[in-house]
Design a protein around this motif. Sequence first.
Motif, PDB file in Angstrom:
ATOM      1  N   ARG A   1      23.841  79.422  13.890  1.00 26.07           N
ATOM      2  CA  ARG A   1      25.322  79.527  13.328  1.00 26.07           C
ATOM      3  C   ARG A   1      25.365  78.649  12.150  1.00 26.07           C
ATOM      4  O   ARG A   1      26.179  78.931  11.108  1.00 26.07           O
ATOM      5  CB  ARG A   1      26.025  78.362  14.303  1.00 26.07           C
ATOM      6  N   LEU A   2      24.039  78.042  11.655  1.00 30.66           N
ATOM      7  CA  LEU A   2      24.030  77.297  10.380  1.00 30.66           C
ATOM      8  C   LEU A   2      22.804  77.923   9.814  1.00 30.66           C
ATOM      9  O   LEU A   2      21.756  77.928  10.168  1.00 30.66           O
ATOM     10  CB  LEU A   2      24.193  75.871  10.217  1.00 30.66           C
TER      11      LEU A   2
ATOM     12  N   ASP B   1      25.843  67.995  22.424  1.00 35.19           N
ATOM     13  CA  ASP B   1      25.594  69.301  22.173  1.00 35.19           C
ATOM     14  C   ASP B   1      24.842  69.605  20.796  1.00 35.19           C
ATOM     15  O   ASP B   1      25.141  68.590  20.072  1.00 35.19           O
ATOM     16  CB  ASP B   1      26.768  70.300  22.343  1.00 35.19           C
ATOM     17  N   SER B   2      24.180  70.526  20.514  1.00 31.82           N
ATOM     18  CA  SER B   2      23.899  70.872  19.186  1.00 31.82           C
ATOM     19  C   SER B   2      23.895  72.169  19.078  1.00 31.82           C
ATOM     20  O   SER B   2      24.379  73.175  19.774  1.00 31.82           O
ATOM     21  CB  SER B   2      22.217  70.702  19.318  1.00 31.82           C
ATOM     22  N   ILE B   3      23.833  72.503  17.531  1.00 31.11           N
ATOM     23  CA  ILE B   3      24.157  73.905  16.937  1.00 31.11           C
ATOM     24  C   ILE B   3      22.921  74.262  16.554  1.00 31.11           C
ATOM     25  O   ILE B   3      21.861  73.783  16.109  1.00 31.11           O
ATOM     26  CB  ILE B   3      24.869  73.671  15.725  1.00 31.11           C
ATOM     27  N   VAL B   4      22.582  75.578  16.882  1.00 35.10           N
ATOM     28  CA  VAL B   4      21.076  76.235  16.398  1.00 35.10           C
ATOM     29  C   VAL B   4      21.446  76.535  14.894  1.00 35.10           C
ATOM     30  O   VAL B   4      22.265  77.243  14.290  1.00 35.10           O
ATOM     31  CB  VAL B   4      21.015  77.489  17.271  1.00 35.10           C
ATOM     32  N   ALA B   5      20.361  75.881  14.070  1.00 33.03           N
ATOM     33  CA  ALA B   5      20.323  76.128  12.720  1.00 33.03           C
ATOM     34  C   ALA B   5      19.070  76.788  12.349  1.00 33.03           C
ATOM     35  O   ALA B   5      18.080  76.531  12.922  1.00 33.03           O
ATOM     36  CB  ALA B   5      20.565  74.874  12.062  1.00 33.03           C
ATOM     37  N   ALA B   6      18.901  77.464  11.204  1.00 28.45           N
ATOM     38  CA  ALA B   6      17.512  78.093  10.452  1.00 28.45           C
ATOM     39  C   ALA B   6      17.750  77.724   9.103  1.00 28.45           C
ATOM     40  O   ALA B   6      18.597  77.983   8.427  1.00 28.45           O
ATOM     41  CB  ALA B   6      17.929  79.332  10.862  1.00 28.45           C
ATOM     42  N   VAL B   7      16.475  77.395   8.852  1.00 33.48           N
ATOM     43  CA  VAL B   7      15.862  77.347   7.411  1.00 33.48           C
ATOM     44  C   VAL B   7      15.025  78.344   7.018  1.00 33.48           C
ATOM     45  O   VAL B   7      14.212  78.522   7.744  1.00 33.48           O
ATOM     46  CB  VAL B   7      15.324  76.016   6.935  1.00 33.48           C
ATOM     47  N   VAL B   8      15.561  79.246   6.224  1.00 32.21           N
ATOM     48  CA  VAL B   8      14.708  80.258   5.898  1.00 32.21           C
ATOM     49  C   VAL B   8      14.094  80.446   4.290  1.00 32.21           C
ATOM     50  O   VAL B   8      14.806  80.071   3.346  1.00 32.21           O
ATOM     51  CB  VAL B   8      15.184  81.713   6.142  1.00 32.21           C
ATOM     52  N   ARG B   9      12.953  81.173   4.179  1.00 33.61           N
ATOM     53  CA  ARG B   9      12.479  81.256   2.946  1.00 33.61           C
ATOM     54  C   ARG B   9      12.295  82.916   2.626  1.00 33.61           C
ATOM     55  O   ARG B   9      11.773  83.489   3.430  1.00 33.61           O
ATOM     56  CB  ARG B   9      11.026  80.908   2.600  1.00 33.61           C
ATOM     57  N   PHE B  10      13.077  83.386   1.691  1.00 33.79           N
ATOM     58  CA  PHE B  10      12.950  84.925   1.562  1.00 33.79           C
ATOM     59  C   PHE B  10      12.010  85.249   0.571  1.00 33.79           C
ATOM     60  O   PHE B  10      11.730  84.581  -0.210  1.00 33.79           O
ATOM     61  CB  PHE B  10      14.376  85.092   0.944  1.00 33.79           C
TER      62      PHE B  10
END
Length: 389
Positions: free
Chosen positions: A355-356, A323-332
């Motif tokens: 989730r991350l 399985d995998s976890i949905v992760a996001a890298v964001v720039r504000f």
Amino acid sequence: MDDPHPGPVTPGRLVPILDPDPVAMVRTILAVREAGGVPLVGDAHWDRAFWQRTAATAAALRPAPHIAWATFSSGSTGAPRIIARSAESWESSFPAVTEAMELHPGDAVLLPAPLASSLSLFSLAHARASGAGILLPRGRTVAGRDLEGATIVHCTPPALATIVTAIEGGAPHGLRTALVGGARLDPALRSRAEALGVRAVSYYGAAELSFVAIDRDGSGLRPFPGVELRVIDDELWVRSPFLADGYLGESRGALRRDAGGWATVGDRAEVDASGRVRLLGRSDGAILTAAATVIPDDVEAALLTIPGIAEAVVFAFPAPGDDSIVAAVVRFDGAPPPELRARAAALLSSSHLPRLWFTVAELPTTASGKPARARIRDDAIAGRMARLG
């Protein structure tokens, strides 16, 4: 929560259904179908604002007269993507599924996945037609106490792992078959289940395609009865009577068709001379997580509507097993927006909510100026990016 029960049902019309009581929701789903309506089931754990907006949009759509079932695709975000299918597209697979499960009238099928999933809705329709009963978990996730009375389970690999662990821990059960979809079944988990007397039958499919390939004994996936397969430029194409009609409204998704009746959702695969299918992942970078297939572009588009998020890259973060976890890298653009997760939850179904979370001052880019997705993912996994608490 607003009244979850529909009023008078107009035949052929979409009926959004949501109820915190899953047993009541099953009754409502079946009643809507009996009345000729098209049930569209939400998840009781979705954010209320997300559901209200989704239900309102869906209720305005008009499916073709032959449509009997509608499900949210795994890519559903703030702009719902709804898959429509005829009753026959599922019913034509019932005999083969019944044979694979060794299902008999009087069996009880446990459904750990949310009723909003096409996996559960299919089994609800199948059990109804086969004379089998349906059992639902008492809580949000399946537990040992839920096995009482169940003889069959239709589930994802993580749910099967929970069930196997419960049985190994002494939970009484009468399970004899597990039909497992949603992700690859680990051979070690299959062996653990079968050591406990639970025969594991795994399959590959998609909400748009239904059943595509089946592995009855761990020897590998082979075409599901009635399915033709071919590979073009590493992409798996399918022709069968089980295909959905497509998406309602103006939404566009992964499903593509050609004039010959072949269809694909972009999965890459190899098929050897014996017909064995080896899956190679999605050509669009989709994330397989539990029973959902998450399209990163969909999640990124939703996140970019949140004030303060300038850029976002969504990817699969490895989790135990397959399985995998949905992760996001964001720039504000400035300070992180307040209540970031709550804002995201109002836009995304729970399976798609990251989730991350990681943040960077600048996203790495390729020579063409696009986000360097492989590097971004590697840096996040390796701990070279700041985590948001």
